[in-house]
Design a protein around this motif. Structure first.
Motif, PDB file in Angstrom:
ATOM      1  N   HIS A 173       9.763  -4.358  -0.773  1.00 55.91           N
ATOM      2  CA  HIS A 173       9.366  -3.532  -1.906  1.00 55.91           C
ATOM      3  C   HIS A 173       9.806  -4.076  -3.268  1.00 55.91           C
ATOM      4  O   HIS A 173       9.146  -3.828  -4.274  1.00 55.91           O
ATOM      5  N   LYS A 193       0.849  -1.182   0.000  1.00 57.13           N
ATOM      6  CA  LYS A 193       0.000   0.000   0.000  1.00 57.13           C
ATOM      7  C   LYS A 193       0.890   1.239   0.000  1.00 57.13           C
ATOM      8  O   LYS A 193       1.956   1.260   0.598  1.00 57.13           O
ATOM      9  N   THR A 194       0.421   2.282  -0.665  1.00 55.20           N
ATOM     10  CA  THR A 194       1.217   3.492  -0.778  1.00 55.20           C
ATOM     11  C   THR A 194       0.846   4.455   0.338  1.00 55.20           C
ATOM     12  O   THR A 194      -0.185   5.110   0.291  1.00 55.20           O
ATOM     13  N   ASP A 195       1.693   4.531   1.335  1.00 54.04           N
ATOM     14  CA  ASP A 195       1.555   5.565   2.344  1.00 54.04           C
ATOM     15  C   ASP A 195       2.860   6.355   2.366  1.00 54.04           C
ATOM     16  O   ASP A 195       3.815   6.027   1.650  1.00 54.04           O
ATOM     17  N   LEU A 196       2.914   7.396   3.138  1.00 51.82           N
ATOM     18  CA  LEU A 196       4.059   8.296   3.132  1.00 51.82           C
ATOM     19  C   LEU A 196       5.363   7.579   3.466  1.00 51.82           C
ATOM     20  O   LEU A 196       6.401   7.838   2.850  1.00 51.82           O
ATOM     21  N   ARG A 197       5.316   6.639   4.409  1.00 48.59           N
ATOM     22  CA  ARG A 197       6.537   5.900   4.776  1.00 48.59           C
ATOM     23  C   ARG A 197       7.038   5.057   3.612  1.00 48.59           C
ATOM     24  O   ARG A 197       8.235   4.991   3.346  1.00 48.59           O
ATOM     25  N   VAL A 198       6.113   4.428   2.903  1.00 51.68           N
ATOM     26  CA  VAL A 198       6.482   3.604   1.750  1.00 51.68           C
ATOM     27  C   VAL A 198       7.069   4.484   0.646  1.00 51.68           C
ATOM     28  O   VAL A 198       8.095   4.146   0.051  1.00 51.68           O
ATOM     29  N   VAL A 199       6.435   5.620   0.398  1.00 53.64           N
ATOM     30  CA  VAL A 199       6.918   6.540  -0.632  1.00 53.64           C
ATOM     31  C   VAL A 199       8.337   6.992  -0.310  1.00 53.64           C
ATOM     32  O   VAL A 199       9.221   6.968  -1.174  1.00 53.64           O
ATOM     33  N   LYS A 200       8.577   7.381   0.938  1.00 53.37           N
ATOM     34  CA  LYS A 200       9.904   7.847   1.347  1.00 53.37           C
ATOM     35  C   LYS A 200      10.940   6.721   1.262  1.00 53.37           C
ATOM     36  O   LYS A 200      12.059   6.927   0.808  1.00 53.37           O
TER      37      LYS A 200
END
Length: 166
Positions: free
Chosen positions: A56, A9-16
């Protein structure tokens, strides 16, 4: 091979985290051949664990492909005829825009193309651009045609062009 990046899932932690991993990988590509980069090198540079990396990406090649896909997608979206007010005659303006957009991705494209001895990124980029331009051309042609026209699939056009060039 399963694409792990689609599962998360794409959340801010994953994006960073993904941004850090991609940045670390690109930094390593500046000095090291793709074949010589180890996942642990990427993790050390990105300040993440191997478990995080493997959450990832399946391996460094999937990471490489994700970067290629991202580059191709961004270039093709930006270079679509639809962004140019349907002015199909202004090739100078379109060519200028291609150069401008490519300049924005210069460092990434240079590293990815340099690391890609098989030409996979170049082939992928050409196929996507051919497909996008062909689709825009057909859309314009259908709109201006007085009668039904036979559509040749893009793969046929690409194979024909490859035989002509190669």
């Amino acid at each position: 091979m399963k694409n792990k990046s689609a599962e998360v899932k794409t959340d801010l932690r994953v994006v960073k985290t993904k941004r850090n991993i991609k940045g670390a990988f690109l930094k390593l590509l500046q000095t090291t051949n793709l074949e010589n980069i180890q996942v642990m090198d990427i993790c050390t540079e990105a300040a993440c664990s191997r478990n995080t990396f493997y959450t990832h990406y399946y391996n460094k090649y999937e990471l490489y492909q994700a970067l290629c896909d991202e580059c191709v997608k961004n270039l093709c979206e930006t270079l679509s005829y639809e962004h140019f007010d349907q002015d199909y005659v202004n090739l100078y303006g379109y060519g200028t825009e291609i150069i401008h957009v490519a300049a924005g991705y210069k460092s990434e494209l240079t590293l990815l193309l340099k690391s890609n001895s098989g030409g996979q990124l170049k082939e992928q980029l050409c196929r996507q651009l051919y497909a996008a331009e062909y689709e825009a051309f057909l859309k314009n042609l259908k709109a201006s045609a007085k009668k039904d026209i036979e559509i040749v699939p893009i793969e046929t056009v690409i194979r024909s062009e490859e035989r002509r060039v190669g």
